[in-house]
Design an enzyme around this catalytic site. Structure first.
Site, PDB file in Angstrom:
ATOM      1  N   ASP A   1       0.826  -1.355  -0.173  1.00 50.36           N
ATOM      2  CA  ASP A   1       0.065   0.150  -0.108  1.00 50.36           C
ATOM      3  C   ASP A   1       0.674   1.272   0.068  1.00 50.36           C
ATOM      4  OD1 ASP A   1      -2.549  -1.248  -0.130  1.00 50.36           O
ATOM      5  OD2 ASP A   1      -2.352  -1.496   2.268  1.00 50.36           O
TER       6      ASP A   1
ATOM      7  N   GLY B   1      -5.837  -0.908  -2.635  1.00 50.94           N
ATOM      8  CA  GLY B   1      -5.624   0.358  -1.955  1.00 50.94           C
ATOM      9  C   GLY B   1      -6.678   0.843  -1.337  1.00 50.94           C
ATOM     10  N   ARG B   2      -7.150   0.783   0.004  1.00 53.45           N
ATOM     11  CA  ARG B   2      -8.283   1.187   0.674  1.00 53.45           C
ATOM     12  C   ARG B   2      -8.354   2.865   0.857  1.00 53.45           C
ATOM     13  NH1 ARG B   2      -7.582  -1.790   4.522  1.00 53.45           N
ATOM     14  NH2 ARG B   2      -8.928  -3.447   4.302  1.00 53.45           N
TER      15      ARG B   2
ATOM     16  N   GLU C   1      -9.679   0.054  -5.170  1.00 49.41           N
ATOM     17  CA  GLU C   1     -10.738  -0.536  -4.676  1.00 49.41           C
ATOM     18  C   GLU C   1     -11.275   0.298  -3.671  1.00 49.41           C
ATOM     19  OE1 GLU C   1      -9.370  -3.832  -2.417  1.00 49.41           O
ATOM     20  OE2 GLU C   1      -7.849  -2.741  -1.050  1.00 49.41           O
TER      21      GLU C   1
END
Length: 415
Positions: free
Chosen positions: A145, A190-191, A245
């Protein structure tokens, strides 16, 4: 600073990467060669292995297999997602960790992971200081990330970025073979931070990548997205889209309709299904052929596209952690200190306080995202491009990758 003699424990935590084992290799091999470290123990599944007294004797491993760790994806020692409670609220786990440290005379603890792992490292470090147990504790960064604070970038990110950019370039070619148009939507991990989705912009920079890239740093607007796709499709006959995402609407809700009540051990929502959802939306709105592709785990385990730079820096981070600890340093995380200028790209390690790295997320600067919010700028390319350089000479058997095979001999006593 206290120079200690005793055993060490190395643990891995959080999501795996293509190079996390290179960091473990850096720790293990440097620790085995250190005169101050009497035993090198690997924790089975991170801190859970410490709590369960499941520790591997790394001196029992074949040195040749340890050499293969840098070419082996995932977490060779096993990983976990386990959140330690606030020790002031519940110190049960901490008392157990102290018991295990005392049992094996552990004076060094290395934890290899991302934000939540640095939180674990920080809490254990502060507890050991509070109870007066001498133990030098160093965090070793890892996360695809790329959102750890205090470091230029995180080991693991570059290889995932290289995989994403390469895959997008290949998809670009495939999506243009027919005389009928296609919209392809690629969902990338990738939040909250868009470093991975931004890496798709490297493919665009190279001339065969996504036409549109959407990061979670800016609010997503469905109507504008559909207008963007329609414009590109009408201009070129095709459209390749990369989406993180974690893209969200202005009210903070995730665009993905697949968001469920399921969470990981740290309370983070598990996301997925965004590409399929957007593909249906585009198909209903435009009536064209659409494919939704979710890279999912492939982007973090694709060691066949690992960056040599990433592997070298991952190993360097593990080696630096041990060197710092045996010199008397504790309560720090190894960070990468890099420059990019006319002389090229240069990287060295530095140390930052664990509290600086724990539970903070470093996001893509808004100035690195196009004003329209659907791409990345040259600044992003200048940042990421040096990180993906170099090809490892991967060992093969019968044309297939040869990964490390650890014996994982559990240790039961000081004998």
């Amino acid at each position: 600073m206290e120079h200690l003699t005793g055993a060490c424990i190395i643990g891995q935590s959080g999501g795996p990467t293509a190079v996390i084992n290179a960091s473990a290799q850096g720790v293990i091999q440097t620790a085995l060669a250190s005169g101050q470290i009497t035993r090198v123990l690997g924790a089975a599944h991170g801190i859970k292995g410490v709590l369960a007294d499941q520790l591997y004797d790394m001196a029992q491993e074949d040195p040749a297999e340890l050499d293969l760790l840098q070419y082996t994806p995932s977490s060779a020692l096993g990983s976990c997602r386990y959140k330690l409670a606030d020790p002031d609220v519940d110190d049960t786990d901490y008392r157990r960790i102290l018991e295990i440290f005392q049992k094996y005379d552990v004076r060094y603890f290395f934890y290899n992971g991302g934000n939540d792992s640095m939180d674990t490292c920080n809490k254990i470090s502060k507890y050991m200081q509070k109870v007066g147990y001498p133990c030098n504790i160093i965090g070793v960064p890892k996360t695809i990330d790329n959102d750890l604070s205090g470091t230029d970038h995180c080991p693991g990110y570059a290889s995932a970025a290289k995989y994403i950019a390469t895959s997008c370039m290949e998809l670009y070619q495939d999506a243009r073979v027919y005389d009928t148009g296609t919209v392809v939507i690629v969902e990338i991990m990738g939040r909250h931070a868009g470093w991975l989705a931004g890496a798709a912009g490297l493919a665009s920079w190279a001339g065969s990548g996504p036409d549109l890239v959407y990061l979670p740093e800016v609010d997503f607007h469905m109507d504008q997205f559909l207008a963007d796709v329609k414009r590109v499709y009408e201009e070129t006959g095709n459209c390749l889209v990369a989406v993180s995402e974690g893209i969200h609407y202005a009210d903070g809700t995730f665009v993905s309709e697949a968001k469920t009540s399921a969470t990981d051990g740290f309370g983070h929502a598990q996301l997925g299904g965004l590409a399929a959802m957007l593909a249906d939306t585009v198909k209903n709105a435009m009536g064209v052929k659409v494919r939704g592709i979710e890279l999912s785990l492939l982007q973090r385990c694709g060691s066949h596209l690992a960056s040599r730079t990433d592997l070298d820096e991952a190993y360097l981070a593990g080696k630096a952690a041990v060197e710092a600890a045996v010199s008397g340093v504790t309560d720090k995380m190894v960070a990468l200190d890099c420059t990019r200028d006319d002389t090229g790209y240069h990287c060295q390690t530095k140390l930052v306080p664990l509290t600086e790295a724990a539970n903070t997320e470093r996001k893509v600067p808004l100035s690195w995202i196009t004003p329209e919010g659907n791409g990345v700028t040259e600044d992003f390319v200048r940042y990421a491009l040096p990180l993906i350089q170099g090809e490892p000479q991967r060992p093969l058997e019968n044309a297939l990758p040869r990964f490390a095979k650890l014996k994982k001999v559990l240790t039961t006593s000081m004998d």
